[in-house]
Design an enzyme around this catalytic site. Sequence first.
Site, PDB file in Angstrom:
ATOM      1  N   LYS A   1       0.914  -1.188  -0.401  1.00 50.46           N
ATOM      2  CA  LYS A   1       0.125   0.238  -0.005  1.00 50.46           C
ATOM      3  C   LYS A   1       1.280   1.328   0.071  1.00 50.46           C
ATOM      4  O   LYS A   1       0.485   2.595  -0.637  1.00 50.46           O
ATOM      5  CB  LYS A   1      -1.107  -0.128   0.998  1.00 50.46           C
ATOM      6  CG  LYS A   1      -0.584  -0.500   1.856  1.00 50.46           C
ATOM      7  CD  LYS A   1       0.369   1.096   2.833  1.00 50.46           C
ATOM      8  CE  LYS A   1       0.368   1.032   4.485  1.00 50.46           C
ATOM      9  NZ  LYS A   1       1.371   2.164   5.344  1.00 50.46           N
TER      10      LYS A   1
ATOM     11  N   THR B   1      -3.373   5.573   4.226  1.00 48.03           N
ATOM     12  CA  THR B   1      -1.991   6.099   3.847  1.00 48.03           C
ATOM     13  C   THR B   1      -2.013   6.754   1.848  1.00 48.03           C
ATOM     14  O   THR B   1      -1.402   7.485   1.988  1.00 48.03           O
ATOM     15  CB  THR B   1      -1.457   4.579   3.169  1.00 48.03           C
ATOM     16  OG1 THR B   1      -1.312   4.012   4.485  1.00 48.03           O
ATOM     17  CG2 THR B   1       0.304   5.316   3.421  1.00 48.03           C
TER      18      THR B   1
END
Length: 336
Positions: free
Chosen positions: A195, A252
Amino acid sequence: MTKIAVLGGGSWGSALANVAAENDNDVRLWTRTATQADEINGQHTNQKYLPNAKLSDGLMATSNLALAVMDAEVVLIVVPTKVVREVASQLADVLNKQNHRVILAHATKGLEQETYKRISEMLFEEVPEKYRSSLAMVSGPSHAEDVIKHDLTAVSIASDDKAAAQKLQKIFANASFRPYTNNDLLGSELAAALKNIIAIGSGALVGLGYGANAQAALLTRGLSEMRALGLAMGAQPETFLGLAGIGDLIVTGMSPNSRNYRAGQQLGEGKNLQEIQDQMGMVIEGVSTTKAVYEFAKQNHVEMPITEGIYRILYQNEPLREVIQDLMSRPLRSEN
């Protein structure tokens, strides 16, 4: 009360140590410098990594690894990927001298360069089995800057050892911090590393002036790439739809609190990578992870066009807009 040693005095290590200390556990935070330990013990602050945050009076910091680990039931490693082996090797020496066995956990999100190994694989190799009863990972949508302010947070604790995961769950659970458990350590570690790559791309889109449509498209297709690599390696597909997967990807890939997002945004604004790394002053895990995942995917014939595009931007200095155009011009296909 559980005795826990947290190794790593950066933002995330400090925030996790603080959560455990506020829950009345006996927490010792190992830092590399005595100066940082003195600040945490004397002023209850860690200004370099968590500016203006107040840490628990019950949190004790030390630059002496043996003292941090002594009698600890749990050791949680929260250091950058590139120093995991070094710290794990030092830990193994200490555990050997103390003849000490622990639950060994980590909260680091990356893959080792060249070997492409996950954090648990490195720990498995560096810390002999007789000194670790189990391996676990803490991950999920959880910026340290928000956790320290008691923002509502849910995380995932992954381990093949259900009892160990539940013990960690009890150490950290409180009114603002809610851990869930899962048994897919492999998938959780892959999701946590991958990610960061997508977050760089998301930040770059914002830096270029694109809006929410572009970000949503990137995150969704990025999740598809993450899942594809995970399945190829034997991870459980549902992990990528949980806190360790889509949850961590959203926070994120959408928040300026993410160093990876901020790095991407500055790339989009025209800064070069070296300048960004120098100014950041903290490790941008997604940069090195991009290289490792790109090489690994090529070797294993897993198609990851977004990751390849970000690799071209970071390591081949290709213009962002050209890479975006290439991605948008790929052959049309079914989403399924």
